[in-house]
Design an enzyme around this catalytic site. Sequence first.
Site, short mmCIF file in Angstrom:
data_model
loop_
_atom_site.label_atom_id
_atom_site.label_comp_id
_atom_site.label_asym_id
_atom_site.label_seq_id
_atom_site.Cartn_x
_atom_site.Cartn_y
_atom_site.Cartn_z
N ASP A 67 0.82 -1.21 0.00
CA ASP A 67 0.00 0.00 0.00
C ASP A 67 0.85 1.26 0.00
O ASP A 67 0.54 2.24 -0.68
CB ASP A 67 -0.93 0.01 1.22
CG ASP A 67 -2.15 -0.88 1.04
OD1 ASP A 67 -2.25 -1.54 -0.02
OD2 ASP A 67 -2.99 -0.93 1.94
N GLY A 68 1.95 1.25 0.76
CA GLY A 68 2.81 2.42 0.83
C GLY A 68 3.42 2.76 -0.51
O GLY A 68 3.49 3.93 -0.92
N ASP A 142 -4.41 10.48 3.22
CA ASP A 142 -4.70 11.48 4.24
C ASP A 142 -3.57 12.49 4.39
O ASP A 142 -2.44 12.27 3.95
CB ASP A 142 -4.97 10.82 5.60
CG ASP A 142 -3.88 9.85 6.03
OD1 ASP A 142 -2.69 10.16 5.84
OD2 ASP A 142 -4.21 8.78 6.57
N ASP A 171 -3.43 15.32 20.08
CA ASP A 171 -2.10 14.99 19.55
C ASP A 171 -1.98 15.36 18.08
O ASP A 171 -0.88 15.49 17.56
CB ASP A 171 -1.81 13.50 19.73
CG ASP A 171 -1.52 13.12 21.18
OD1 ASP A 171 -1.43 14.04 22.01
OD2 ASP A 171 -1.42 11.92 21.47
N THR A 182 -9.95 3.82 5.72
CA THR A 182 -9.60 2.52 6.30
C THR A 182 -8.17 2.50 6.84
O THR A 182 -7.65 1.45 7.19
CB THR A 182 -9.75 1.40 5.26
OG1 THR A 182 -8.98 1.73 4.09
CG2 THR A 182 -11.21 1.22 4.86
N TYR A 184 -5.25 5.37 8.92
CA TYR A 184 -4.99 5.98 10.22
C TYR A 184 -6.28 6.51 10.85
O TYR A 184 -6.50 6.40 12.06
CB TYR A 184 -3.97 7.11 10.03
CG TYR A 184 -3.34 7.64 11.30
CD1 TYR A 184 -3.50 7.02 12.53
CD2 TYR A 184 -2.54 8.79 11.24
CE1 TYR A 184 -2.90 7.52 13.67
CE2 TYR A 184 -1.93 9.29 12.38
CZ TYR A 184 -2.12 8.66 13.59
OH TYR A 184 -1.52 9.16 14.73
N SER A 185 -7.15 7.10 10.03
CA SER A 185 -8.41 7.65 10.55
C SER A 185 -9.24 6.57 11.24
O SER A 185 -9.82 6.80 12.31
CB SER A 185 -9.21 8.28 9.40
OG SER A 185 -10.46 8.74 9.85
N SER A 187 -8.17 3.85 12.72
CA SER A 187 -7.54 3.46 13.99
C SER A 187 -7.79 4.49 15.08
O SER A 187 -7.66 4.19 16.27
CB SER A 187 -6.04 3.25 13.80
OG SER A 187 -5.38 4.47 13.55
#
Length: 286
Positions: A67-68, A142, A171, A182, A184-185, A187
């Site tokens: 994905d990265g 994101d 933070d 699906t 970081y958001s 999580s």
Amino acid sequence: MDKFYIITNTAKDKNLEITGEIEAYLKKRGKQCKVQPAERKQEGSFHYTDPDMIPEGTQCILVLGGDGTLLQAARDVVHREIPMLGMNLGTLGFLAEVDKNSIRSALDQLISDDYEIEDRMMLLGTVYRGDQMIGRDVALNDIVISREGSLRVVRFNNYVNNEYLNSYNADGIIIATPTGSTGYSLSCGGPIVSPNAAMTLMTPIAPHTLNTRSIIFPAEDVITVELGEGRRQDTEKGLASFDGDTVVPMVTGDRIVIQKASVSSRILKLNHLSFVEILRQKMGNN
């Protein structure tokens, strides 16, 4: 499809073994194929992949890595408007659809034109210090605005279409696309959104209030996040991160203006499954 281009993550395909197998498989079937390793560039108008090296008439970009790697490629080549297919050489991902065991069958589908193309919304983020632009980039997943350095709460002042919305003591803040819902958001408690939708999600990271939730805005809205002062009116340091990769340093008073990009990523889809079916499989609800 007859003309292919491969962008490969050399850290995950050492000695380009899988890349070479794919190239040979395509050329054996009379198809054209060129290869470019994805390597971090220190300077220039691109991060990993030089879009000018992609031949005219290329019909498909195969991205080998995960994905990265696909996120990196999407940001570099989006203006070429060539559909991309992610081939996962690492752990399970949401974007890279094809795993190592199904590469040949995936290539056969592409050759026989058995695929769909999804247009994925992207974000454009521009960082300002006063009236001066100090950084700009696009993101498929994101844009994250966070503190830099020691663990402490930072104040973020948020505006929508130049109208004050609220302030978060947190933070950080995630501004995500449906594709990034699906990541970081999610999580941090954000909702899951169908990737072919057009909207923007704002999700705080570890907010210091109990009633803070994600907010969803129409894709046309312009979101501005300003880095506020510290608890003792100190100057804070922060970072604006694009797809978890490139970073623009920020200080108190800096702001980032985030809006829907004028370009979108074109993602190839082979499995013909609905978003609901894919979500059910990912969540393990059989």
